[in-house]
Design a protein around this motif. Structure first.
Motif, PDB file in Angstrom:
ATOM      1  N   LEU A 272      -5.572   2.743   3.592  1.00  0.00           N
ATOM      2  CA  LEU A 272      -4.500   3.369   4.363  1.00  0.00           C
ATOM      3  C   LEU A 272      -4.703   4.858   4.201  1.00  0.00           C
ATOM      4  O   LEU A 272      -4.515   5.406   3.118  1.00  0.00           O
ATOM      5  CB  LEU A 272      -3.134   2.941   3.845  1.00  0.00           C
ATOM      6  CG  LEU A 272      -1.913   3.407   4.652  1.00  0.00           C
ATOM      7  CD1 LEU A 272      -1.961   2.851   6.069  1.00  0.00           C
ATOM      8  CD2 LEU A 272      -0.628   2.980   3.964  1.00  0.00           C
TER       9      LEU A 272
ATOM     10  N   THR B 208      -3.524  -6.399   9.210  1.00  0.00           N
ATOM     11  CA  THR B 208      -4.479  -5.357   9.566  1.00  0.00           C
ATOM     12  C   THR B 208      -5.888  -5.913   9.628  1.00  0.00           C
ATOM     13  O   THR B 208      -6.636  -5.663  10.589  1.00  0.00           O
ATOM     14  CB  THR B 208      -4.420  -4.207   8.543  1.00  0.00           C
ATOM     15  OG1 THR B 208      -3.129  -3.600   8.586  1.00  0.00           O
ATOM     16  CG2 THR B 208      -5.473  -3.158   8.827  1.00  0.00           C
TER      17      THR B 208
ATOM     18  N   PRO C 260      -0.191   1.705  11.468  1.00  0.00           N
ATOM     19  CA  PRO C 260       0.530   0.801  10.571  1.00  0.00           C
ATOM     20  C   PRO C 260       1.981   0.566  10.981  1.00  0.00           C
ATOM     21  O   PRO C 260       2.625  -0.348  10.472  1.00  0.00           O
ATOM     22  CB  PRO C 260       0.452   1.512   9.224  1.00  0.00           C
ATOM     23  CG  PRO C 260       0.373   2.959   9.577  1.00  0.00           C
ATOM     24  CD  PRO C 260      -0.429   3.027  10.845  1.00  0.00           C
TER      25      PRO C 260
ATOM     26  N   VAL D 145     -11.006  -1.643   3.220  1.00  0.00           N
ATOM     27  CA  VAL D 145      -9.730  -1.335   3.870  1.00  0.00           C
ATOM     28  C   VAL D 145      -9.042  -0.203   3.127  1.00  0.00           C
ATOM     29  O   VAL D 145      -8.951  -0.232   1.899  1.00  0.00           O
ATOM     30  CB  VAL D 145      -8.790  -2.558   3.856  1.00  0.00           C
ATOM     31  CG1 VAL D 145      -7.520  -2.257   4.638  1.00  0.00           C
ATOM     32  CG2 VAL D 145      -9.481  -3.791   4.416  1.00  0.00           C
TER      33      VAL D 145
ATOM     34  N   PRO E 116       0.836  -1.199   0.000  1.00  0.00           N
ATOM     35  CA  PRO E 116       0.000   0.000   0.000  1.00  0.00           C
ATOM     36  C   PRO E 116       0.866   1.243   0.000  1.00  0.00           C
ATOM     37  O   PRO E 116       2.071   1.177   0.247  1.00  0.00           O
ATOM     38  CB  PRO E 116      -0.779  -0.119   1.310  1.00  0.00           C
ATOM     39  CG  PRO E 116       0.147  -0.872   2.201  1.00  0.00           C
ATOM     40  CD  PRO E 116       0.886  -1.840   1.309  1.00  0.00           C
TER      41      PRO E 116
ATOM     42  N   TRP F 138      -0.461   8.371   9.181  1.00  0.00           N
ATOM     43  CA  TRP F 138      -1.199   7.437   8.355  1.00  0.00           C
ATOM     44  C   TRP F 138      -1.802   6.366   9.248  1.00  0.00           C
ATOM     45  O   TRP F 138      -1.200   5.958  10.242  1.00  0.00           O
ATOM     46  CB  TRP F 138      -0.304   6.784   7.302  1.00  0.00           C
ATOM     47  CG  TRP F 138       0.086   7.726   6.216  1.00  0.00           C
ATOM     48  CD1 TRP F 138       1.175   8.547   6.187  1.00  0.00           C
ATOM     49  CD2 TRP F 138      -0.625   7.958   5.003  1.00  0.00           C
ATOM     50  NE1 TRP F 138       1.188   9.277   5.028  1.00  0.00           N
ATOM     51  CE2 TRP F 138       0.097   8.929   4.277  1.00  0.00           C
ATOM     52  CE3 TRP F 138      -1.795   7.436   4.445  1.00  0.00           C
ATOM     53  CZ2 TRP F 138      -0.327   9.401   3.033  1.00  0.00           C
ATOM     54  CZ3 TRP F 138      -2.212   7.896   3.209  1.00  0.00           C
ATOM     55  CH2 TRP F 138      -1.479   8.858   2.515  1.00  0.00           C
ATOM     56  N   THR F 139      -2.977   5.890   8.901  1.00  0.00           N
ATOM     57  CA  THR F 139      -3.666   4.894   9.706  1.00  0.00           C
ATOM     58  C   THR F 139      -4.369   3.896   8.798  1.00  0.00           C
ATOM     59  O   THR F 139      -5.037   4.285   7.842  1.00  0.00           O
ATOM     60  CB  THR F 139      -4.722   5.559  10.619  1.00  0.00           C
ATOM     61  OG1 THR F 139      -4.097   6.526  11.454  1.00  0.00           O
ATOM     62  CG2 THR F 139      -5.404   4.522  11.497  1.00  0.00           C
ATOM     63  N   TRP F 140      -4.224   2.611   9.109  1.00  0.00           N
ATOM     64  CA  TRP F 140      -5.057   1.614   8.458  1.00  0.00           C
ATOM     65  C   TRP F 140      -6.480   1.777   8.983  1.00  0.00           C
ATOM     66  O   TRP F 140      -6.691   1.850  10.195  1.00  0.00           O
ATOM     67  CB  TRP F 140      -4.577   0.202   8.785  1.00  0.00           C
ATOM     68  CG  TRP F 140      -3.453  -0.331   7.964  1.00  0.00           C
ATOM     69  CD1 TRP F 140      -2.198  -0.673   8.404  1.00  0.00           C
ATOM     70  CD2 TRP F 140      -3.462  -0.628   6.567  1.00  0.00           C
ATOM     71  NE1 TRP F 140      -1.430  -1.148   7.368  1.00  0.00           N
ATOM     72  CE2 TRP F 140      -2.190  -1.144   6.219  1.00  0.00           C
ATOM     73  CE3 TRP F 140      -4.429  -0.508   5.562  1.00  0.00           C
ATOM     74  CZ2 TRP F 140      -1.860  -1.533   4.923  1.00  0.00           C
ATOM     75  CZ3 TRP F 140      -4.098  -0.895   4.270  1.00  0.00           C
ATOM     76  CH2 TRP F 140      -2.835  -1.398   3.961  1.00  0.00           C
TER      77      TRP F 140
ATOM     78  N   GLN G   2      -1.325  -5.558   5.086  1.00  0.00           N
ATOM     79  CA  GLN G   2      -2.772  -5.448   4.976  1.00  0.00           C
ATOM     80  C   GLN G   2      -3.468  -6.675   5.567  1.00  0.00           C
ATOM     81  O   GLN G   2      -4.509  -6.551   6.225  1.00  0.00           O
ATOM     82  CB  GLN G   2      -3.187  -5.275   3.517  1.00  0.00           C
ATOM     83  CG  GLN G   2      -4.694  -5.055   3.357  1.00  0.00           C
ATOM     84  CD  GLN G   2      -5.078  -4.786   1.925  1.00  0.00           C
ATOM     85  OE1 GLN G   2      -4.223  -4.747   1.051  1.00  0.00           O
ATOM     86  NE2 GLN G   2      -6.353  -4.591   1.671  1.00  0.00           N
TER      87      GLN G   2
END
Length: 269
Positions: free
Chosen positions: A126, A101, A165, A124, A90, A135-137, A98
């Motif tokens: 990012l 996650t 992440p 899903v 990603p 940044w966040t999943w 991922q």
């Protein structure tokens, strides 16, 4: 599904056998505007170990649940997915894959809200949350027939999970039901809540029995009471022995959990 306002940021979503370009980020609830381009599907294999993953993640995620998560991608949108399982990097990738996650997000929703994950589809991304995390999943779970249920005016639940992440920590898990009516908390009710230890006890039980947090809770306090009274919510912040904290936000008056938020301890430089 009701649209929400988000700050804009470009992200890439791998979902339902397609590469999805997303112009959206998470703020409170996650509802995404999607543009689809065909590409081989990405599936979930058994979670690979990462240095920051919970030690019991593989034990919590059974082969059946992994297959259910694979089915999310196979079935969502009625698109034909391919059997080959690819690993796709990603944008602005951190240390958490991922697939890890998805496993962490599903585990968090299951243990906090006792949900049958096999009945939910997922999305899903990012995303750039423009908060303390660059940044966040973000993983969004909803019923396969959510649009039909919404059109029929029926009640249903959705779930949002935000994951760092870099360190793999679940920072927020939220249950969403847009059919629920909130009950603002009056001054007299707020006074009664302040004296009622059951709110704090319920939050502690959620943290210890459902979240399975083993670190010592140093303090538990009602927070943001003025704002939350208007929202019909009661928030309890629980500080842990290492300086990190959880905040459990519960609905008034039934004390049901709306969301659990985690903040790591602040490092003094």
């Amino acid at each position: 599904m009701n649209n929400k306002k988000f700050p804009t940021a470009l992200a890439v979503l791998l979902f339902s056998g397609s590469l999805l370009i997303v112009s959206a980020v998470i703020q409170n609830t996650t509802h995404l505007a999607l543009t689809s381009i065909k590409t081989p599907g990405v599936k979930l294999e058994a979670p690979t170990r990462v240095s920051t993953e919970n030690d019991d993640l593989q034990q919590q995620t059974s082969p059946k649940e992994i297959q259910q998560i694979n089915n999310f991608i196979d079935m969502a949108g009625n698109e034909t997915s391919v059997s080959k399982r690819n690993t796709v990097t990603p944008p602005a990738v951190g240390h958490l894959s991922q697939s890890d996650t998805v496993a962490l997000a599903a585990s968090s929703v299951r243990k906090l809200f006792e949900v049958d994950m096999g009945k939910l589809q997922m999305r899903v991304i990012l995303s750039d949350t423009r908060t303390s995390l660059p940044w966040t999943w973000a993983v969004h779970f909803s019923p396969y027939n959510a649009k039909t249920l919404e059109g029929q005016g029926k009640e249903f639940w959705e779930y949002d999970v935000l994951i760092d992440p870099i360190n793999g920590m679940v920072v927020n898990t939220t249950a969403i039901n847009n059919s629920l009516k909130r009950t603002p908390i009056s001054a007299s009710a707020a006074s009664a809540i302040y004296k009622d230890a059951s709110w704090i006890n319920t939050a502690i039980t959620i943290l210890t029995d459902k979240q399975k947090e083993s670190r010592k809770i140093v303090t538990a306090t009602l927070i943001n009471t003025e704002t939350n009274d208007k929202r019909g919510m009661v928030a309890v912040q629980m500080m842990l022995e290492d300086g990190s904290s959880y905040t459990a936000e519960m609905r008034y008056p039934d004390q049901s959990l709306r969301c659990l938020t985690y903040e790591t301890a602040q490092v003094v430089k």
